[in-house]
Design a protein around this motif. Structure first.
Motif, PDB file in Angstrom:
ATOM      1  N   LEU A 108       9.763  -7.211  -6.943  1.00 57.29           N
ATOM      2  CA  LEU A 108      10.250  -6.818  -8.273  1.00 57.29           C
ATOM      3  C   LEU A 108      11.453  -5.886  -8.158  1.00 57.29           C
ATOM      4  N   LYS A 167       2.256  -1.202  10.746  1.00 57.99           N
ATOM      5  CA  LYS A 167       3.560  -1.244  11.433  1.00 57.99           C
ATOM      6  C   LYS A 167       3.780   0.001  12.276  1.00 57.99           C
ATOM      7  N   GLN A 190       8.938  -9.626   7.898  1.00 60.70           N
ATOM      8  CA  GLN A 190       8.747  -8.953   6.608  1.00 60.70           C
ATOM      9  C   GLN A 190      10.100  -8.387   6.173  1.00 60.70           C
ATOM     10  N   GLN A 199      -1.696  -8.023 -13.400  1.00 58.49           N
ATOM     11  CA  GLN A 199      -0.561  -8.900 -13.744  1.00 58.49           C
ATOM     12  C   GLN A 199       0.047  -9.516 -12.478  1.00 58.49           C
ATOM     13  N   ASN A 200       0.228  -8.684 -11.464  1.00 60.20           N
ATOM     14  CA  ASN A 200       0.907  -9.170 -10.267  1.00 60.20           C
ATOM     15  C   ASN A 200       0.043 -10.184  -9.502  1.00 60.20           C
ATOM     16  N   ILE A 221       4.403  -9.559  -1.051  1.00 62.47           N
ATOM     17  CA  ILE A 221       3.775  -8.224  -0.967  1.00 62.47           C
ATOM     18  C   ILE A 221       4.059  -7.453  -2.250  1.00 62.47           C
ATOM     19  N   GLN A 225      -0.804  -3.317 -13.821  1.00 60.83           N
ATOM     20  CA  GLN A 225       0.208  -3.936 -12.943  1.00 60.83           C
ATOM     21  C   GLN A 225      -0.475  -4.774 -11.869  1.00 60.83           C
ATOM     22  N   GLY A 271       3.483  -4.409  -5.163  1.00 60.38           N
ATOM     23  CA  GLY A 271       3.228  -2.968  -5.148  1.00 60.38           C
ATOM     24  C   GLY A 271       2.861  -2.558  -6.566  1.00 60.38           C
ATOM     25  N   ALA A 272       1.627  -2.153  -6.769  1.00 59.46           N
ATOM     26  CA  ALA A 272       1.190  -1.792  -8.124  1.00 59.46           C
ATOM     27  C   ALA A 272       0.789  -0.326  -8.132  1.00 59.46           C
ATOM     28  N   HIS A 293       8.421  -2.055  12.291  1.00 58.64           N
ATOM     29  CA  HIS A 293       8.854  -1.779  10.908  1.00 58.64           C
ATOM     30  C   HIS A 293      10.344  -2.033  10.712  1.00 58.64           C
ATOM     31  N   THR A 332       0.798  -1.224   0.000  1.00 64.77           N
ATOM     32  CA  THR A 332       0.000   0.000   0.000  1.00 64.77           C
ATOM     33  C   THR A 332       0.835   1.281   0.000  1.00 64.77           C
ATOM     34  N   MET A 333       2.160   1.156   0.010  1.00 61.21           N
ATOM     35  CA  MET A 333       2.966   2.332   0.348  1.00 61.21           C
ATOM     36  C   MET A 333       2.949   3.454  -0.696  1.00 61.21           C
ATOM     37  N   SER A 346       9.198  -5.886  -1.839  1.00 61.52           N
ATOM     38  CA  SER A 346       9.954  -5.512  -3.052  1.00 61.52           C
ATOM     39  C   SER A 346      10.300  -6.718  -3.922  1.00 61.52           C
ATOM     40  N   SER A 353       7.307   6.506 -13.737  1.00 65.10           N
ATOM     41  CA  SER A 353       7.758   5.310 -13.002  1.00 65.10           C
ATOM     42  C   SER A 353       8.421   5.750 -11.691  1.00 65.10           C
ATOM     43  N   TYR A 384       3.555   5.379   6.156  1.00 60.27           N
ATOM     44  CA  TYR A 384       3.253   5.504   4.722  1.00 60.27           C
ATOM     45  C   TYR A 384       2.316   6.659   4.448  1.00 60.27           C
TER      46      TYR A 384
HETATM   47  N1  LIG Z   1       8.903  -3.423   5.578  1.00 64.28           N
HETATM   48  C1  LIG Z   1       9.530  -2.582   4.778  1.00 64.28           C
HETATM   49  O1  LIG Z   1      10.539  -1.922   5.152  1.00 64.28           O
HETATM   50  C2  LIG Z   1       9.032  -2.409   3.369  1.00 64.28           C
HETATM   51  C3  LIG Z   1       9.844  -1.787   2.392  1.00 64.28           C
HETATM   52  C4  LIG Z   1       9.353  -1.684   1.086  1.00 64.28           C
HETATM   53  C5  LIG Z   1       8.087  -2.176   0.785  1.00 64.28           C
HETATM   54  N2  LIG Z   1       7.297  -2.748   1.758  1.00 64.28           N
HETATM   55  C6  LIG Z   1       5.940  -3.266   1.462  1.00 64.28           C
HETATM   56  O2  LIG Z   1       5.977  -4.020   0.259  1.00 64.28           O
HETATM   57  C7  LIG Z   1       5.122  -3.441  -0.719  1.00 64.28           C
HETATM   58  C8  LIG Z   1       5.694  -3.659  -2.098  1.00 64.28           C
HETATM   59  O3  LIG Z   1       7.007  -3.121  -2.178  1.00 64.28           O
HETATM   60  P1  LIG Z   1       7.510  -2.516  -3.536  1.00 64.28           P
HETATM   61  O4  LIG Z   1       6.520  -1.490  -3.980  1.00 64.28           O
HETATM   62  O5  LIG Z   1       8.909  -2.108  -3.362  1.00 64.28           O
HETATM   63  O6  LIG Z   1       7.387  -3.806  -4.496  1.00 64.28           O
HETATM   64  P2  LIG Z   1       7.965  -4.101  -5.947  1.00 64.28           P
HETATM   65  O7  LIG Z   1       7.030  -5.056  -6.575  1.00 64.28           O
HETATM   66  O8  LIG Z   1       9.385  -4.518  -5.869  1.00 64.28           O
HETATM   67  O9  LIG Z   1       7.951  -2.701  -6.723  1.00 64.28           O
HETATM   68  C9  LIG Z   1       6.745  -2.097  -7.037  1.00 64.28           C
HETATM   69  C10 LIG Z   1       6.970  -1.037  -8.099  1.00 64.28           C
HETATM   70  O10 LIG Z   1       7.319  -1.701  -9.311  1.00 64.28           O
HETATM   71  C11 LIG Z   1       6.538  -1.249 -10.381  1.00 64.28           C
HETATM   72  N3  LIG Z   1       5.711  -2.356 -10.866  1.00 64.28           N
HETATM   73  C12 LIG Z   1       4.838  -3.114 -10.144  1.00 64.28           C
HETATM   74  N4  LIG Z   1       4.303  -4.053 -10.909  1.00 64.28           N
HETATM   75  C13 LIG Z   1       4.827  -3.907 -12.128  1.00 64.28           C
HETATM   76  C14 LIG Z   1       4.668  -4.599 -13.323  1.00 64.28           C
HETATM   77  N5  LIG Z   1       3.854  -5.642 -13.404  1.00 64.28           N
HETATM   78  N6  LIG Z   1       5.380  -4.184 -14.407  1.00 64.28           N
HETATM   79  C15 LIG Z   1       6.211  -3.137 -14.330  1.00 64.28           C
HETATM   80  N7  LIG Z   1       6.412  -2.421 -13.209  1.00 64.28           N
HETATM   81  C16 LIG Z   1       5.737  -2.829 -12.105  1.00 64.28           C
HETATM   82  C17 LIG Z   1       5.708  -0.114  -9.854  1.00 64.28           C
HETATM   83  O11 LIG Z   1       6.440   1.062 -10.055  1.00 64.28           O
HETATM   84  P3  LIG Z   1       6.098   2.260 -11.012  1.00 64.28           P
HETATM   85  O12 LIG Z   1       4.819   2.099 -11.692  1.00 64.28           O
HETATM   86  O13 LIG Z   1       6.133   3.361 -10.085  1.00 64.28           O
HETATM   87  O14 LIG Z   1       7.264   2.220 -11.912  1.00 64.28           O
HETATM   88  C18 LIG Z   1       5.687  -0.301  -8.375  1.00 64.28           C
HETATM   89  O15 LIG Z   1       5.656   0.916  -7.685  1.00 64.28           O
HETATM   90  C19 LIG Z   1       4.947  -1.987  -0.255  1.00 64.28           C
HETATM   91  O16 LIG Z   1       3.784  -1.364  -0.733  1.00 64.28           O
HETATM   92  C20 LIG Z   1       4.909  -2.161   1.243  1.00 64.28           C
HETATM   93  O17 LIG Z   1       3.622  -2.594   1.658  1.00 64.28           O
HETATM   94  C21 LIG Z   1       7.780  -2.875   3.022  1.00 64.28           C
END
Ligand SMILES: NC(=O)c1ccc[n+]([C@@H]2O[C@H](COP(=O)([O-])OP(=O)(O)OC[C@H]3O[C@@H](n4cnc5c(N)ncnc54)[C@H](OP(=O)(O)O)[C@@H]3O)[C@@H](O)[C@H]2O)c1
Length: 349
Positions: A237, A87, A206, A319-320, A308, A316, A310-311, A132, A20-21, A235, A255, A53
């Motif tokens: 991706l 968190k 996490q 797909q995810n 987890i 996205q 992030g879309a 966190h 959700t971030m 993360s 992006s 967040y």
């Molecule tokens: N505990 C922690 O410290 C911590 C840290 C980070 C995240 N998290 C949690 O994990 C979640 C996901 O993390 P994340 O956002 O870093 O995950 P991620 O999947 O690695 O990256 C997501 C980013 O990738 C791009 N994306 C997503 N799906 C795509 C697809 N199918 N094709 C192309 N690009 C795509 C999007 O970016 P754009 O569209 O912006 O390019 C999106 O913002 C967060 O929302 C949060 O809840 C926790």
């Protein structure tokens, strides 16, 4: 959708967790509401937020992600259909999160934090309440690569104090179960020690986990798995890098890299870039989108409870979520392992 038990809590969570971030910064409130509708309709019952967040964290927006979820809960009345995780912020100098000099994981601040979260979320309980990041100082988010750098801090809050407070929250019904984030094997061992002294047992860790960051596999994977603690992989991706969209120096408009270039530096070493190209080529040679292969890899690890995602747009998100139905062939597994062995820690966070 597939479901797995959240640690040994008896709670079934979807293998895909809705990250959700981006809500309240990169995504509007309306987009967040639409994501929640779509995710739940497609079986994603597990959502991960944080008091801090959206990101990048800012005084002006802090708490807006939880407010989006609170709005959705108020509008739909579907609180019991969702397993809601949030968190409490770890040690930081973000004094604007609470009116303090430093955010700390101590009794007073955990209690203040949960009251804020419950209010913003429009609920009277949180299913999974997570720390966190720790109160002790660690090199986090790529700062130290995969290495441990000891940073002495005489004033660390004892883990037992945090755990006793979290246990009080469970006993009072405000929280159903507890978890940690950005943790090490030593940290997890200390939380488990606390449970031997009457505290609640943690159900999840996490941590960052993806094809570009498999540090979790060294030590924590077996330890947590055998202890009945699940990995909530964030993360998956590598912040979008593993979709291949940044290959060749491209930076698509809108992006994450275009908007917040500092976020991705940990995935931009020459080794990481080379590794991303190799994984993308491999996926395409098996008629898979690189993002699909990267997500399917995380989904299929036995120690992962939930992936987890992030879309930032509906394509996205679809797909995810759909990645849950993909299976990696033995041939693809072998080829992924071969790349991994050549390039073990291209990015570590
Ligand atoms: N505990 C922690 O410290 C911590 C840290 C980070 C995240 N998290 C949690 O994990 C979640 C996901 O993390 P994340 O956002 O870093 O995950 P991620 O999947 O690695 O990256 C997501 C980013 O990738 C791009 N994306 C997503 N799906 C795509 C697809 N199918 N094709 C192309 N690009 C795509 C999007 O970016 P754009 O569209 O912006 O390019 C999106 O913002 C967060 O929302 C949060 O809840 C926790």
């Amino acid at each position: 959708m597939k479901y797995r038990e959240l640690g040994e809590s008896g709670i079934q969570v979807s293998l895909i967790c809705l990250g959700t971030m981006t809500w309240g910064e990169q995504n509007t409130r309306e987009e967040a509401l639409a994501q929640m509708d779509y995710a739940l309709e497609h079986g994603v019952n597990f959502w991960d937020a944080a008091e801090m967040y959206p990101v990048p964290p800012r005084k002006e927006t802090q708490g807006d992600t939880e407010r989006c979820i609170g709005d959705w809960l108020k509008r739909t009345g579907r609180r019991h259909d969702v397993v809601l995780a949030t968190k409490v912020t770890g040690r930081s100098d973000r004094s604007w999160i609470r009116d303090v000099r430093e955010t700390r994981v101590n009794r007073a601040q955990i209690i203040a934090a949960i009251h804020g979260s419950l209010k913003r979320l429009n609920t009277d309980y949180i299913d999974l309440y997570q720390i966190h990041w720790p109160d002790r100082r660690l090199g986090l988010w790529g700062e130290a690569g995969a290495s441990y750098v000891h940073k002495q801090t005489a004033d660390e809050t004892p883990i037992l104090e945090a755990m006793e407070t979290m246990t009080e929250l469970v006993n009072s019904g405000k929280v159903r179960c507890i978890g940690v984030s950005n943790e090490t094997p030593w940290g997890v061992s200390q939380y488990l020690e606390a449970s031997k002294q009457g505290c609640q047992r943690i159900v999840s860790v996490q941590n960052s986990y993806s094809l570009l960051n498999r540090v979790y596999e060294h030590g924590l994977s077996e330890y947590a798995f055998r202890e009945g603690i699940g990995l909530l992989a964030y993360s998956p991706l590598a912040m979008g890098s593993l979709s291949g969209k940044y290959i060749g120096g491209r930076t698509p408009a809108g992006s994450r890299k275009a908007l917040f270039p500092n976020f991705l530096t940990r995935y931009e070493s020459e080794q990481a870039k080379e590794c991303i190209v190799q994984y993308a080529r491999l996926a395409e040679s098996h008629s898979l989108h690189p993002a699909d292969m990267a997500l399917a890899f995380v989904n299929s690890r036995p120690f992962v409870t939930s992936n987890i995602i992030g879309a930032t747009n509906p394509d996205q998100l679809k797909q995810n979520i759909d990645s849950v139905d993909l299976t990696l062939s033995d041939e693809l597994e072998t080829a992924i392992q071969a790349i991994h062995l050549r390039c073990k820690h291209p990015a570590a966070a």
